[in-house]
Design an enzyme around this catalytic site. Structure first.
Site, mmCIF file in Angstrom:
data_model
loop_
_atom_site.group_PDB
_atom_site.id
_atom_site.type_symbol
_atom_site.label_atom_id
_atom_site.label_comp_id
_atom_site.label_asym_id
_atom_site.label_seq_id
_atom_site.Cartn_x
_atom_site.Cartn_y
_atom_site.Cartn_z
ATOM 1 N N GLY A 21 0.700 -0.902 -0.002
ATOM 2 C CA GLY A 21 -0.103 -0.164 -0.037
ATOM 3 C C GLY A 21 1.050 0.955 0.035
ATOM 4 O O GLY A 21 2.301 1.569 0.539
ATOM 5 N N CYS A 22 0.338 2.466 -0.302
ATOM 6 C CA CYS A 22 1.285 3.663 -0.788
ATOM 7 C C CYS A 22 1.581 4.101 0.875
ATOM 8 O O CYS A 22 2.821 3.607 0.458
ATOM 9 C CB CYS A 22 0.514 5.040 -1.713
ATOM 10 S SG CYS A 22 -1.485 5.157 -0.622
ATOM 11 N N TYR A 23 0.435 4.574 1.224
ATOM 12 C CA TYR A 23 1.329 5.355 3.082
ATOM 13 C C TYR A 23 1.572 3.800 4.009
ATOM 14 O O TYR A 23 2.798 3.964 4.177
ATOM 15 C CB TYR A 23 -0.274 5.124 3.885
ATOM 16 C CG TYR A 23 -0.791 5.998 3.174
ATOM 17 C CD1 TYR A 23 0.356 7.326 3.181
ATOM 18 C CD2 TYR A 23 -2.188 6.179 3.359
ATOM 19 C CE1 TYR A 23 -1.015 8.813 3.250
ATOM 20 C CE2 TYR A 23 -3.162 6.910 3.173
ATOM 21 C CZ TYR A 23 -2.932 8.304 3.104
ATOM 22 O OH TYR A 23 -3.394 9.566 2.957
ATOM 23 N N THR B 128 4.188 1.767 1.836
ATOM 24 C CA THR B 128 5.603 1.796 1.618
ATOM 25 C C THR B 128 6.081 2.904 2.755
ATOM 26 O O THR B 128 7.386 2.387 2.607
ATOM 27 C CB THR B 128 5.045 2.189 0.307
ATOM 28 O OG1 THR B 128 4.857 1.249 -0.399
ATOM 29 C CG2 THR B 128 7.138 2.198 -0.345
#
Length: 303
Positions: A117-119, A121
């Protein structure tokens, strides 16, 4: 030629992946006609004909596609899932190549890879090296603050911002149950649930994830140099993640890595006060989504 099917190529991440793959000569990109995208038999047929399926779907739809893949047995494709559905599921390899030694090799050999997931990461990139180095306890109470461009919020959020109906900045997920927390805990090696406060700004893409620390509250009361050394060692050979010096300006631009698949990790410290701020900067559509998916795809293809 590797045959690839993107299931869900009409969404933000799926579109980005499709556009990036369109010019590559080492793959054949297959697609279902618009009128057959919900046709189970047609999907089963295309899954049986490809080497790798990339899932850019809501969680439940991703699970349904995986069931179809499993039913094909040896004829089924390898799967790279960009949804949240399988990130902490048994039998899936977590698609963050820089997580630890051997992770890239595990991705390369796996038949089931869950894209990070982006956050998560940014958060895991900050937490895991310090836990591995013994500088943060797994039970350490942590607060994670983050701001993302609105493209990470899906179609409705994108439309709200681009039509001028959304505010310039907003906190969200105020129920404190964000879907990225389980993977942050699992792959950050945390046993104490962190307090995660995400927010969105009126810019399309870009991300900052930050974690404040009181140095005297950490094991061994480390100095900033100890934290910096842990990151420098962990990411010494990483392709897309690098430790960077704190900016002399005292400012960090969330948009500075837009259009790249890179991530920068910073330690910003005030030794006199015993305070440090850990910051990860990335493009939420790059290293935080499509860029990470393509990095994982290349590993799965043996590149």
């Amino acid at each position: 030629m590797t045959r690839i099917f993107i299931d869900g190529d009409a969404g933000t991440t799926g579109l980005e992946i499709r556009e990036r793959l369109a010019g590559r000569s080492d793959i054949t990109l297959l697609a279902l006609p618009q009128e057959k995208r919900k046709d189970v038999a047609a999907k089963r047929d295309i899954l049986a004909s490809v080497d790798i399926a990339i899932l850019c779907l809501p969680d439940e739809a991703a699970k349904e596609t995986v069931v179809l893949c499993d039913a094909l047995g040896g004829q089924g494709p390898r799967v790279l899932d960009a949804s949240t559905a399988h990130r902490v599921a048994e039998g899936w390899v977590y698609g963050f190549a820089e997580l630890c030694q051997g992770q890239a090799a595990a991705i390369a050999s796996s038949r089931r890879v869950a894209n990070v997931g982006c956050y998560a990461t940014g958060a895991i990139a900050l937490i895991r090296p310090l836990v591995d180095a013994g500088l943060i306890r797994p039970t350490q109470p942590l607060t994670i603050n983050a701001v993302s461009g609105y493209s990470g919020g899906g179609r409705q959020m994108i439309e709200a911002y681009e039509s001028g109906k959304a505010p310039a900045f907003e906190l969200y997920a105020l129920g404190l149950e964000h879907k990225h927390v389980p993977e942050i805990m699992a792959y950050g090696k945390l046993t104490q649930r962190p307090l995660f406060a995400p927010s969105v700004g009126n810019f399309r893409q870009g991300m900052l994830v930050s974690i404040p620390l009181v140095l005297d509250a950490l094991p061994g009361k480390p100095k900033a140099g100890d934290l910096e050394g842990a990151y420098a060692r962990h990411y010494a050979d990483a392709k897309h993640v690098r430790f960077a010096s704190a900016p002399a300006s005292g400012k960090l631009d969330a948009l500075a890595l837009n259009g790249t698949d890179d991530m920068e990790v910073f330690v910003i410290a005030n030794e006199a006060r015993g305070h440090a701020l850990l910051v990860a900067r990335l493009d939420n559509l790059g290293k935080g989504a499509a860029g990470a998916a393509l990095q994982n795809l290349d590993l799965m293809m043996g590149k």
